[in-house]
Design an enzyme around this catalytic site. Sequence first.
Site, PDB file in Angstrom:
ATOM      1  N   ASP A  86      -5.851  -6.928  -5.698  1.00  0.00           N
ATOM      2  CA  ASP A  86      -7.128  -6.663  -4.590  1.00  0.00           C
ATOM      3  C   ASP A  86      -7.763  -5.487  -5.167  1.00  0.00           C
ATOM      4  OD1 ASP A  86      -8.596  -6.980  -2.772  1.00  0.00           O
ATOM      5  OD2 ASP A  86      -6.809  -5.709  -1.027  1.00  0.00           O
ATOM      6  N   LEU A  87      -8.249  -5.895  -6.436  1.00  0.00           N
ATOM      7  CA  LEU A  87      -8.878  -4.758  -7.136  1.00  0.00           C
ATOM      8  C   LEU A  87     -10.985  -5.034  -6.510  1.00  0.00           C
ATOM      9  CD1 LEU A  87      -7.653  -4.253 -10.356  1.00  0.00           C
ATOM     10  CD2 LEU A  87      -6.662  -3.040  -8.612  1.00  0.00           C
ATOM     11  N   LYS A  88     -11.046  -5.966  -6.125  1.00  0.00           N
ATOM     12  CA  LYS A  88     -12.507  -6.128  -5.633  1.00  0.00           C
ATOM     13  C   LYS A  88     -13.850  -5.719  -6.713  1.00  0.00           C
ATOM     14  CE  LYS A  88     -10.930  -4.664  -0.844  1.00  0.00           C
ATOM     15  NZ  LYS A  88      -9.593  -4.772  -1.000  1.00  0.00           N
ATOM     16  N   LYS A 130       0.596  -8.408  -2.462  1.00  0.00           N
ATOM     17  CA  LYS A 130      -0.916  -7.700  -2.559  1.00  0.00           C
ATOM     18  C   LYS A 130      -0.397  -5.788  -3.230  1.00  0.00           C
ATOM     19  CE  LYS A 130      -3.394  -5.505   0.068  1.00  0.00           C
ATOM     20  NZ  LYS A 130      -4.073  -5.102  -0.394  1.00  0.00           N
ATOM     21  N   ASP A 155       0.442  -1.367   0.052  1.00  0.00           N
ATOM     22  CA  ASP A 155       0.264  -0.208   0.544  1.00  0.00           C
ATOM     23  C   ASP A 155       1.130   1.403   0.209  1.00  0.00           C
ATOM     24  OD1 ASP A 155      -2.547  -1.808  -0.003  1.00  0.00           O
ATOM     25  OD2 ASP A 155      -2.271  -2.143   2.455  1.00  0.00           O
ATOM     26  N   ILE A 199     -21.571  -5.409 -13.971  1.00  0.00           N
ATOM     27  CA  ILE A 199     -22.157  -6.373 -14.235  1.00  0.00           C
ATOM     28  C   ILE A 199     -21.615  -7.166 -14.824  1.00  0.00           C
ATOM     29  CG2 ILE A 199     -23.983  -4.704 -14.887  1.00  0.00           C
ATOM     30  CD1 ILE A 199     -22.771  -4.857 -18.236  1.00  0.00           C
ATOM     31  N   GLY A 211       0.069  -5.073   5.683  1.00  0.00           N
ATOM     32  CA  GLY A 211       0.951  -4.128   5.254  1.00  0.00           C
ATOM     33  C   GLY A 211       1.553  -3.615   6.104  1.00  0.00           C
ATOM     34  N   ARG A 212       0.598  -2.152   7.095  1.00  0.00           N
ATOM     35  CA  ARG A 212       1.873  -1.298   8.027  1.00  0.00           C
ATOM     36  C   ARG A 212       2.651  -1.792   8.476  1.00  0.00           C
ATOM     37  NH1 ARG A 212      -4.005   2.351   8.378  1.00  0.00           N
ATOM     38  NH2 ARG A 212      -4.481   0.260   8.399  1.00  0.00           N
ATOM     39  N   ASN A 244     -20.702  -9.054 -17.748  1.00  0.00           N
ATOM     40  CA  ASN A 244     -20.122  -8.675 -18.960  1.00  0.00           C
ATOM     41  C   ASN A 244     -18.941  -7.543 -18.429  1.00  0.00           C
ATOM     42  OD1 ASN A 244     -19.677  -9.728 -21.565  1.00  0.00           O
ATOM     43  ND2 ASN A 244     -20.136  -6.883 -22.080  1.00  0.00           N
TER      44      ASN A 244
END
Length: 235
Positions: free
Chosen positions: A65-67, A38, A16, A71, A210-211, A73
């Site tokens: 990690d783009l979550k 990540k 991050d 829709i 992370g931190r 397609n």
Amino acid sequence: MSEKLAARDRMIVALDLPSVEAAEAMIARLGDSASFYKIGYQLAYAGGLSMVGRLADAGKKVFVDLKLHDIGNTVGRGVESLSALGATFLTVHAYPQTMKAAVEARGDSGLKILAVTVLTSYDDSDLQEAGYRLGVRELVEQRARQAQAIGIDGLVCSPEEAAHLRGIVGRNIALVTPGIRPAGAAAGDQKRIMTPARAIAAGADYLVVGRPIVEAADPKAAASAIVEEIATATA
């Protein structure tokens, strides 16, 4: 998850950081203390997706990690593009249409799709404010059952939910837990946190940290200490 994992491979370092240069400098500082990284929004939007192939070529694993949530397609096309990068994990939000599209689109690429149940910064009051009738535990369980039926490879959940979910989904789905804080570390904006040893004992397969690592005075020492704690917990 039935696969036997080395302690180092169970720790995912969240990069991050604001730039590719900062991320590459952190990776260099960590050296062989970490093998799995990540890349989230901040780094991805600063050019971080260009690092995926280079890290894979260097023998590292990458969690993108783009979550994804759109829709079916649109999600499918995004997964097709991302599957060519060489990443190990990709996250989508745990909505049925989104999960189905992602599983279908990844094909035989080897990319594993993880479903995000409920963000670890949320608690029951946050869900109520957003209009949900279910609490965190009930919503996580509902989404986990849907994900398993669809064929999702893993779930992202707080360590507090890991033991409960392991009883629901068994060992064939990986549990990936953010919100990991070594004893004495600040919680930050996470509301559902746990130490590495307790998270492993609860049933987590992978721990996202992370931190406590990237903001440490000595990131390599911090990472090595977490790996040692994981090794002790899995011995």
